[in-house]
Motif scaffolding. Structure first.
Motif, short mmCIF file in Angstrom:
data_model
loop_
_atom_site.label_atom_id
_atom_site.label_comp_id
_atom_site.label_asym_id
_atom_site.label_seq_id
_atom_site.Cartn_x
_atom_site.Cartn_y
_atom_site.Cartn_z
N ASP A 256 0.78 -1.13 0.11
CA ASP A 256 0.06 0.15 0.06
C ASP A 256 0.86 1.30 -0.02
OD1 ASP A 256 -2.05 -1.46 0.03
OD2 ASP A 256 -2.64 -1.36 2.20
N ALA A 257 1.89 1.34 0.87
CA ALA A 257 2.88 2.33 0.80
C ALA A 257 3.56 2.69 -0.64
CB ALA A 257 3.89 2.24 1.89
N TRP A 258 3.86 1.75 -1.23
CA TRP A 258 4.35 1.72 -2.47
C TRP A 258 3.74 2.38 -3.48
CZ3 TRP A 258 8.84 2.05 -4.29
CH2 TRP A 258 9.33 1.97 -5.78
N GLN A 259 2.15 1.89 -3.58
CA GLN A 259 1.16 2.49 -4.15
C GLN A 259 1.06 4.09 -4.08
OE1 GLN A 259 -0.09 1.04 -7.15
NE2 GLN A 259 1.20 -0.51 -6.31
N LEU A 260 1.02 4.45 -2.69
CA LEU A 260 0.98 5.77 -2.41
C LEU A 260 2.27 6.68 -2.84
CD1 LEU A 260 -0.03 5.69 1.50
CD2 LEU A 260 -1.47 6.08 -0.74
N LEU A 261 3.48 6.00 -2.85
CA LEU A 261 4.59 6.63 -3.36
C LEU A 261 4.67 6.93 -4.83
CD1 LEU A 261 7.31 4.99 -1.28
CD2 LEU A 261 6.47 7.37 -1.11
N ARG A 263 1.77 7.26 -6.71
CA ARG A 263 0.80 8.31 -6.85
C ARG A 263 1.30 9.81 -6.52
NH1 ARG A 263 -4.42 7.83 -3.69
NH2 ARG A 263 -3.20 8.70 -2.01
N ASP A 264 1.90 9.83 -5.25
CA ASP A 264 2.14 11.20 -4.66
C ASP A 264 3.57 11.44 -4.72
OD1 ASP A 264 -0.46 10.98 -4.04
OD2 ASP A 264 -0.28 10.22 -1.96
N ASP A 265 4.61 10.62 -4.74
CA ASP A 265 6.06 10.98 -4.81
C ASP A 265 6.71 10.05 -5.66
OD1 ASP A 265 8.32 12.27 -4.20
OD2 ASP A 265 8.40 11.71 -2.12
N PRO A 266 6.29 10.41 -7.40
CA PRO A 266 6.87 9.39 -8.15
C PRO A 266 8.55 9.44 -8.09
CG PRO A 266 5.67 10.72 -8.97
CD PRO A 266 5.40 11.09 -7.67
N GLY A 267 8.87 10.71 -8.00
CA GLY A 267 10.58 10.69 -8.07
C GLY A 267 11.34 9.59 -7.11
N SER A 268 10.69 10.03 -5.87
CA SER A 268 11.03 8.96 -4.79
C SER A 268 10.99 7.60 -5.22
CB SER A 268 10.69 9.42 -3.29
OG SER A 268 11.20 10.52 -3.17
N ALA A 269 9.89 7.25 -5.65
CA ALA A 269 9.52 5.69 -6.12
C ALA A 269 10.53 5.28 -7.00
CB ALA A 269 8.39 5.51 -6.32
N ALA A 314 5.04 5.02 3.95
CA ALA A 314 5.67 5.79 2.86
C ALA A 314 6.27 7.00 3.23
CB ALA A 314 4.51 6.04 2.13
N ALA A 315 6.02 7.82 4.33
CA ALA A 315 7.02 8.80 4.98
C ALA A 315 8.12 8.51 5.21
CB ALA A 315 6.05 9.79 5.82
N THR A 316 8.24 7.45 5.93
CA THR A 316 9.29 6.73 6.71
C THR A 316 10.44 6.38 5.61
OG1 THR A 316 8.19 5.90 8.76
CG2 THR A 316 10.22 4.95 7.93
N LEU A 317 9.76 5.77 4.29
CA LEU A 317 10.76 5.12 3.51
C LEU A 317 11.25 6.33 2.89
CD1 LEU A 317 8.57 2.15 1.93
CD2 LEU A 317 10.55 1.93 3.43
N THR A 373 8.66 16.28 3.96
CA THR A 373 7.64 17.52 3.71
C THR A 373 7.18 17.37 2.26
OG1 THR A 373 8.95 19.03 5.14
CG2 THR A 373 7.60 19.93 3.76
N ARG A 374 7.84 17.08 1.37
CA ARG A 374 7.35 16.93 -0.21
C ARG A 374 6.41 15.84 -0.22
NH1 ARG A 374 12.47 15.15 -2.98
NH2 ARG A 374 11.68 13.33 -2.26
N PHE A 375 6.54 14.49 0.44
CA PHE A 375 5.57 13.64 0.46
C PHE A 375 4.40 14.10 0.87
CE2 PHE A 375 3.16 10.43 2.85
CZ PHE A 375 2.82 9.50 1.76
N TRP A 376 4.24 14.58 2.10
CA TRP A 376 2.95 15.09 2.79
C TRP A 376 2.50 16.37 1.86
CZ3 TRP A 376 0.84 12.07 5.58
CH2 TRP A 376 1.57 11.17 6.58
N ARG A 377 3.22 17.09 1.48
CA ARG A 377 2.62 18.17 0.47
C ARG A 377 1.42 17.66 -0.66
NH1 ARG A 377 4.92 21.39 -4.24
NH2 ARG A 377 3.76 23.34 -4.12
N ALA A 378 1.90 16.47 -1.23
CA ALA A 378 1.36 16.08 -2.06
C ALA A 378 0.02 15.19 -1.57
CB ALA A 378 2.12 15.17 -3.03
#
Length: 618
Positions: A256-261, A263-269, A314-317, A373-378
Motif C-alpha cells: 500500500d505504501a508503494w502505491q502511495l509513493l 502516486r504522490d512522490d513518483p520521483g522517490s519511488a 511511505a513517509a518513513t521510506l 515534507t515533499r511527500f505530505w505536501r502531495a
C-alpha cells in the motif's frame, strides 16, 4: 576479490581516477531529488568503497590484526569468494552490494582498529566473510566446502537464509558444503540439509523473506530482513522472526505504501526502485512515534518499527532513502568541514530531535525531512478525507521545521562549497512551499507544535550566564521595574542527556486530529501519550485556563520539568493581559527557569511563575 580501478593503486603506484557524479546528478541531489540514473551513479561509487574497505580489512589482518588461525580462515574465505566471483560475477555483485555486507565490512574494519561494536569474538566477526563466500558459492552452484561461524546456534548465509543447529556454546563453527547444487550445514552436533528449493521454510532452515511491490516496470523487489545479524545499525542483532500474521501485515502495508509513493512522490519511488534493497522490521512503538534508521555504510537498507498505517510507512521510506542518497553523496564529497579536533564540536538545534546535533547531523536531518515534507505536501490532496487533516498537519509542521533549520545553517562557516549549494537549493524550494495554503486548525496546531518543541529544547539545553542570573535575582529582590539587560546575553549550551518526549505537543495534535475523543484525553490511562502530563493534555483540549492552573501548580509545588515553562507560556498566550509573559516563556524559557530556581534557592520560598515571567518579559 578481484580489484577494480579504484583498488589497484597500492600495487601500481599509479594515480587513479575518482568517482564523480554527473552535473545533472549533483543538481538533482542538491534539490532533494535524484532518479534511478543518479542512484546508479551512487551505487557504482559505493561498490568501489566496499572493495576498498575489504582491501583495508585484509591489509589490516596481514599487518597483525588477527591470530594466524584467524588469518588462514579469512584467506580461505577470500579465495573462495574470488573463485565464485570469476564463475558467477552477478551473484557476487548481489551479495557485495547487500546493505548488510556494507555494514559488516565497515564494522569489521573498525574492529581491527580497536573499536568493537558487538560482543561477538574477533574470529566470529572476521569469519563472516566465510558466510558471504559460502552464500555466493552456493548461489553460483559451485562445489565447495568452507568453515563458517555459528552464532548462538544459527548459521546465517547472507541473501540465502539461516540454518538452525543444536549448539552447546554461544559461538562456534560449522562446515558448509555444496555439491552438485545441494547444500549441507554440518555443526558440532547435527547436520542441516538445505531444501532443494531454498526459498522453502523447513524446521531447521529459514529462508530470506522477499516481497515484490507493484507490478511490471514500476515494481520493486525487497528483502523483508529478519535474519542477517548486520541488518541493524550501528550494532548487530540476533535474528527476529516475523510471525505469519506480522509478515502479512508488513507485506500488505509495504504494498500500500508503494502505491502511495507511485502516486504522490513518483520521483522517490523511481529512486527507490533502483536503490532500496531491504527493510528490517522492528517491534511496534507508541502510536505516532515510529522509529527508523539507516546507515551510510548500509546503502539501500532501512530498519523501521511496525507502522501505524501505509502513509506513515511511505513517509518513513522517503525519510530514510533521503538519508541514503545524501550519505552516498557525502561519501564522494563532504558538505561540511571537519570540526577542530582540538576543541568541542558546535552543537545546534534540530527541530526533530531531543538532543543538540553537530552540523553534519543537522544537514542529514534537513535533507531527510525535506523529503518527508515533499511527500505530505502531495499526499494531503489525495488522502482519504478522514485522513487529510493529519496530512495537512504533517506538511505544515515539517515545512516549518525544515525552513527553520535551513535558516539556521545558511551561511555557516563550516559549509563546503557543495554544502552551501545544497542548502541554497533546498532553501529555494522550501521557500516556495511557504506560500501553500493549509487549513486554519491544522496550521495553528503545527505552529504550536513547532514553537513548543523549540521552547522545550531551549528550556532543557540552554542556561543564561551565571553572573546575569545572579544580577537578575538581586533586581527581583529589590523590586526593580524590569530585569537587567545582562540577562539577554547569549546563553550557554549545556546538553541535558536525560530529556525525552520533546515531541509531545505534536503527538497530542496528531491524536486530536485523528481521534478527537480517544484515550489520549486521559493522562495516565491506557492509550495515554508517554511523557504528556495532565496540564499538556488540557492544552491539547484547548482548556487554557485549566492548563494555566495546572502548570502554575507544578512550578510552585517543587520539582517541575523544564517543559512546564513553555507549557505555561502556551496557556498564557490566549490571555491579552499576559502577552509579555507568554512571549518570554515561548522564546526564552531558559531565563525563567534559571531565575526561578535561583530565587527559590536563595529564599527557600515559592515564586509565582506568572508574575516572574511577566517581569522578565517586560
Amino acid at each position: 576479490m578481484a580489484a577494480d580501478a579504484t583498488t589497484t593503486g597500492e600495487q601500481t603506484g599509479e594515480r587513479l581516477p575518482f568517482h564523480r557524479l554527473s552535473a545533472a546528478g549533483v543538481r538533482a541531489l542538491a534539490r532533494g531529488e535524484g532518479d534511478g540514473a543518479v542512484i546508479t551513479e551512487l551505487l557504482r561509487a559505493e561498490r568501489s568503497r566496499r572493495l576498498l574497505l575489504l582491501r583495508a580489512l585484509r591489509n589490516g589482518l596481514d599487518r597483525g590484526g588477527a591470530r594466524p588461525q584467524d588469518l588462514a580462515w579469512f584467506t580461505e574465505a577470500w579465495d573462495l569468494l574470488e573463485h565464485a566471483q570469476r564463475q558467477a560475477p552477478e551473484v557476487c555483485e548481489d551479495v557485495l552490494m547487500s546493505p548488510n555486507t556494507g555494514m559488516w565490512v565497515s564494522l569489521a574494519v573498525r574492529r581491527i582498529r580497536g573499536r568493537p561494536y558487538e560482543d561477538a569474538p574477533h574470529w566470529v566477526v572476521l569469519g563472516h566473510l566465510a558466510a558471504l563466500a559460502a552464500a555466493v558459492a552456493a548461489r553460483a552452484g559451485l562445489d565447495f566446502s568452507i568453515t563458517v561461524p555459528v552464532r548462538r546456534g544459527l548459521v546465517p548465509l547472507p541473501t540465502l537464509g539461516c540454518a538452525v543447529l543444536d549448539a552447546p556454546e554461544p559461538w562456534g563453527t560449522a562446515r558448509v558444503t555444496g555439491r552438485e547444487g545441494r547444500l549441507w550445514v554440518t555443526g558440532a552436533v547435527g547436520e542441516v540439509e538445505v531444501p532443494a528449493d531454498r526459498e522453502r521454510h523447513a524446521q531447521d532452515w529459514i529462508p530470506v523473506r522477499r516481497t515484490t511491490l507493484g507490478a511490471g516496470a514500476r515494481a520493486v523487489s525487497l528483502v523483508l530482513e529478519e535474519l542477517d545479524p548486520y541488518r541493524t545499525f550501528p550494532h548487530p542483532s540476533e535474528p527476529s522472526l516475523l510471525s505469519p500474521a506480522e509478515a502479512a501485515y508488513w507485506e500488505s502495508l509495504l504494498a500500500d505504501a508503494w502505491q502511495l509513493l507511485l502516486r504522490d512522490d513518483p520521483g522517490s519511488a523511481e529512486a527507490m526502485r533502483s536503490g532500496l534493497m531491504s527493510v528490517a522490521p522492528t517491534p511496534r512503538r507508541e502510536r505516532f512515534r515510529p522509529h527508523s534508521s539507516t546507515a551510510g555504510d548500509a546503502f539501500g537498507g532501512v530498519t523501521a518499527s511496525r507502522p501505524d498505517d501505509a502513509a506513515q510507512l511511505a513517509a518513513t521510506l522517503v525519510h530514510e532513502f533521503q538519508h541514503t542518497k545524501l550519505g552516498g553523496l557525502m561519501h564522494l564529497e563532504p558538505l561540511s568541514e571537519t570540526a577542530d579536533p582540538e576543541g568541542p564540536d558546535t552543537l545546534l538545534y534540530a527541530p526533530w530531535r531531543d538532543d543538540p546535533r553537530p552540523l553534519g547531523g543537522l544537514l542529514q536531518g534537513i535533507y531527510a525531512f525535506f523529503g518527508v515534507t515533499r511527500f505530505w505536501r502531495a499526499h494531503r490532496h489525495t488522502a482519504d478525507p478522514a485522513y487529510a487533516p493529519l496530512a495537512h498537519f504533517e506538511f505544515a509542521l515539517w515545512r516549518a521545521q525544515v525552513w527553520a533549520a535551513l535558516t539556521a545553517v545558511r551561511g555557516h562557516e563550516r559549509l563546503t562549497p557543495l554544502g552551501r549549494y545544497v542548502v541554497e537549493c533546498l532553501s529555494e524550494r522550501c521557500a516556495q512551499w511557504l506560500a501553500d495554503e493549509v487549513p486554519a486548525t491544522e496550521l495553528r496546531l503545527a505552529q504550536e507544535a513547532a514553537d513548543d518543541h523549540r521552547a522545550r529544547w531551549r528550556a532543557h539545553h540552554l542556561r543564561p550566564p551565571a553572573e546575569a542570573v545572579e544580577a537578575t535575582v538581586r533586581a527581583w529582590h529589590r523590586g526593580d521595574a524590569r530585569p537587567p539587560s545582562a540577562l539577554t546575553a547569549p546563553p550557554v549550551l549545556i546538553p541535558d542527556t536525560a530529556v525525552r518526549f520533546m515531541d509531545g505537543t505534536a503527538v497530542l495534535a496528531r491524536h486530536r486530529l485523528g481521534d478527537p475523543d480517544g484515550a489520549w484525553r486521559n493522562p495516565g490511562g491506557a492509550g495515554a501519550v508517554a511523557g504528556a502530563d495532565a496540564a499538556e493534555v488540557l492544552l491539547a483540549r484547548d482548556d487554557h485556563a485549566g492548563a494555566r492552573a495546572a502548570f502554575t501548580a507544578r512550578l510552585t509545588g517543587g520539582e517541575a520539568p523544564a517543559s512546564a515553562w513553555p507549557g505555561l507560556g502556551r496557556a498564557l498566550a490566549h490571555d491579552p493581559a499576559h502577552r509579555a509573559a507568554a512571549r518570554l516563556l515561548l522564546q526564552y524559557p531558559e531565563r525563567a527557569r534559571a531565575v526561578h530556581d535561583a530565587v527559590v534557592a536563595t529564599t527557600g520560598g515559592r515564586v509565582d511563575p506568572v508574575r516572574l515571567a511577566s517581569w522578565l518579559g517586560s
